[in-house]
Design an enzyme around this catalytic site. Structure first.
Site, PDB file in Angstrom:
ATOM      1  N   ASP A   1      34.284  28.201  26.152  1.00  0.00           N
ATOM      2  CA  ASP A   1      35.028  27.689  27.301  1.00  0.00           C
ATOM      3  C   ASP A   1      36.528  27.968  27.176  1.00  0.00           C
ATOM      4  OD1 ASP A   1      32.514  26.764  27.821  1.00  0.00           O
ATOM      5  OD2 ASP A   1      32.945  24.698  27.268  1.00  0.00           O
TER       6      ASP A   1
ATOM      7  N   SER B   1      49.514  12.367  35.218  1.00  0.00           N
ATOM      8  CA  SER B   1      48.485  13.072  35.986  1.00  0.00           C
ATOM      9  C   SER B   1      48.668  12.766  37.466  1.00  0.00           C
ATOM     10  CB  SER B   1      47.088  12.613  35.548  1.00  0.00           C
ATOM     11  OG  SER B   1      46.155  12.946  36.565  1.00  0.00           O
TER      12      SER B   1
HETATM   13  C1  GLA Z   1      29.212  23.845  26.449  1.00  0.00           C
HETATM   14  C2  GLA Z   1      30.054  24.154  25.214  1.00  0.00           C
HETATM   15  C3  GLA Z   1      30.099  25.661  24.948  1.00  0.00           C
HETATM   16  C4  GLA Z   1      28.681  26.248  24.916  1.00  0.00           C
HETATM   17  C5  GLA Z   1      27.877  25.795  26.133  1.00  0.00           C
HETATM   18  C6  GLA Z   1      26.437  26.243  26.079  1.00  0.00           C
HETATM   19  O1  GLA Z   1      29.833  24.367  27.588  1.00  0.00           O
HETATM   20  O2  GLA Z   1      31.360  23.677  25.404  1.00  0.00           O
HETATM   21  O3  GLA Z   1      30.784  25.913  23.747  1.00  0.00           O
HETATM   22  O4  GLA Z   1      28.026  25.926  23.720  1.00  0.00           O
HETATM   23  O5  GLA Z   1      27.912  24.396  26.294  1.00  0.00           O
HETATM   24  O6  GLA Z   1      26.330  27.623  26.177  1.00  0.00           O
END
Ligand code: GLA
Length: 371
Positions: A165, A67
């Site tokens: 995400d 890193s």
């Molecule tokens: C975090 C989790 C996602 C989602 C959000 C809430 O970011 O990683 O998968 O559940 O919280 O919307």
């Protein structure tokens, strides 16, 4: 190459000697609307931000991860609680899926703020997955890579997050948000047109670290599962507003958020398609209230930001991500962002909150192989 991609490439050359065979990068994300709906099989509308993590990889020599940001090298085959667990987890999940991600080394560099709820971990996973896919020629598509990254997060890193995400980091397009149906895993690009409307996305990092977040997150997931069971549906995605009459107490509160939030995502997409930012903004405020009062994941800092944004002419504002700290976002008309930041700093100082950090992000492209 972007600056972070170049830094990863240079770190590879400096640390390992020789050029990397592949450089890939992936962004962090903010979620515009649709919170805590992903693990209920519902809808989300995130967009990628113009902060990325880059991975430069090659196949010669010792198996190492380096890193540039921490100036630390770690063995690929090892278990510890450092940043290296994310690339390791992705290599593990690829192997579990039958893809031979063995015998490589990689250098990483990035500028996604960490521990702020902007999904720096999904960005590392997505960049690693795409780099390894290109390096070994697996030929996997973005959706498959996203599911592999989610498996790394759930089973290797040990965080029970949904799919949002990783999908956002791999599949978003510049200038657009991504509507994800988290049950069918279909995703559709929704152009935002913020620039044309003269609006910017201001992000306030309240710098409240999500200390109890994991407990809170898992508690919320468990309540949703209980509510779905009481209603006799597979997931809260299948529940309607009328069904809510059959719930009470905590189950009612949590389910009411999920049911109304799913409906808000659908309406938000319609309003974006008709360029009705006022309607979109109202839905953002309604989403925040639902998270504050029903899902109970807001904090005094996040509430203060949303209120101050409203006082400073924001058409919409809400907390973004898991809650319990982290970031909130506001849609801001031109020229108001600095006034908003100043007003927040003043109020936060007066209430004894930590000094917040502000960003303005442009909706950006998802993961890319750049070299
Ligand atoms: C975090 C989790 C996602 C989602 C959000 C809430 O970011 O990683 O998968 O559940 O919280 O919307």
């Amino acid at each position: 190459m972007r600056e972070t991609e170049n830094r990863a490439r240079e770190a590879y050359v400096e640390k390992f000697g020789g050029e990397p065979e592949v450089v890939a990068s992936a962004p962090g994300r903010i979620n515009l609307i649709g919170e805590h709906t992903d693990y209920n099989g519902g809808f989300v509308l995130p967009c990628a931000i113009d902060r990325r993590i880059a991975v430069a990889a090659g196949r010669d020599g010792e198996e190492l991860l380096y890193s540039a940001d921490f100036d630390r090298a770690r063995p690929l085959r090892h278990k510890d609680d450092s940043w290296a667990k994310y690339p390791r987890g992705v290599a593990w999940a690829l192997r579990e899926a039958g893809h031979d991600a063995d015998g490589f080394r990689a250098a990483l560099a990035g500028d996604v703020p960490r521990a702020s709820g902007l999904s720096s971990s999904a960005a590392i996973e997505a960049a690693t997955a795409l780099a390894l896919d290109a390096l070994f020629g697996f030929g996997l598509d973005g959706k498959t890579l996203a599911r592999i990254c989610q498996r790394a997060e759930n089973e290797y890193v040990g965080v029970q997050s949904g799919i949002m995400d990783q999908y956002a980091s791999l599949l978003c397009e510049a200038g657009s948000a991504l509507l994800i149906d988290c049950r069918s895993l279909e995703a559709e690009t929704v152009p935002l047109g913020l620039q044309g409307a003269g609006l910017s996305l201001v992000v306030c990092d309240t710098r409240v670290e999500r200390g109890l977040a994991d407990t809170g997150y898992n508690d919320r997931r468990a309540s949703c599962e209980r509510a779905a069971e009481t209603l006799g549906v597979e997931q809260l995605r299948d529940a309607t507003e009328e069904d809510l009459d059959r719930l009470s107490g905590e189950e009612l509160l949590r389910a009411r958020h999920v049911v109304t939030e799913n409906a808000r995502v659908t309406r938000a997409v319609e309003s974006l398609r008709s360029k009705d930012f006022e309607a979109f903004g109202h839905l953002m405020y309604a989403s925040h209230e639902s998270m504050r009062d029903d899902y109970e994941i807001s904090t005094p800092e996040l509430d203060a930001f949303v209120e101050i944004a409203g006082d400073n002419g924001a058409p919409g504002a809400r907390l973004t991500g898991a809650g319990f700290g982290g970031c909130a976002i506001a849609l801001m008309p031109p020229g108001n962002s600095e006034t908003l930041a100043e007003a927040c700093r003043r109020v936060f100082a007066g209430r004894g909150f930590k000094e917040p950090v502000f960003y303005e992000f442009a909706p950006s492209a998802g993961a890319e192989v750049v070299g």
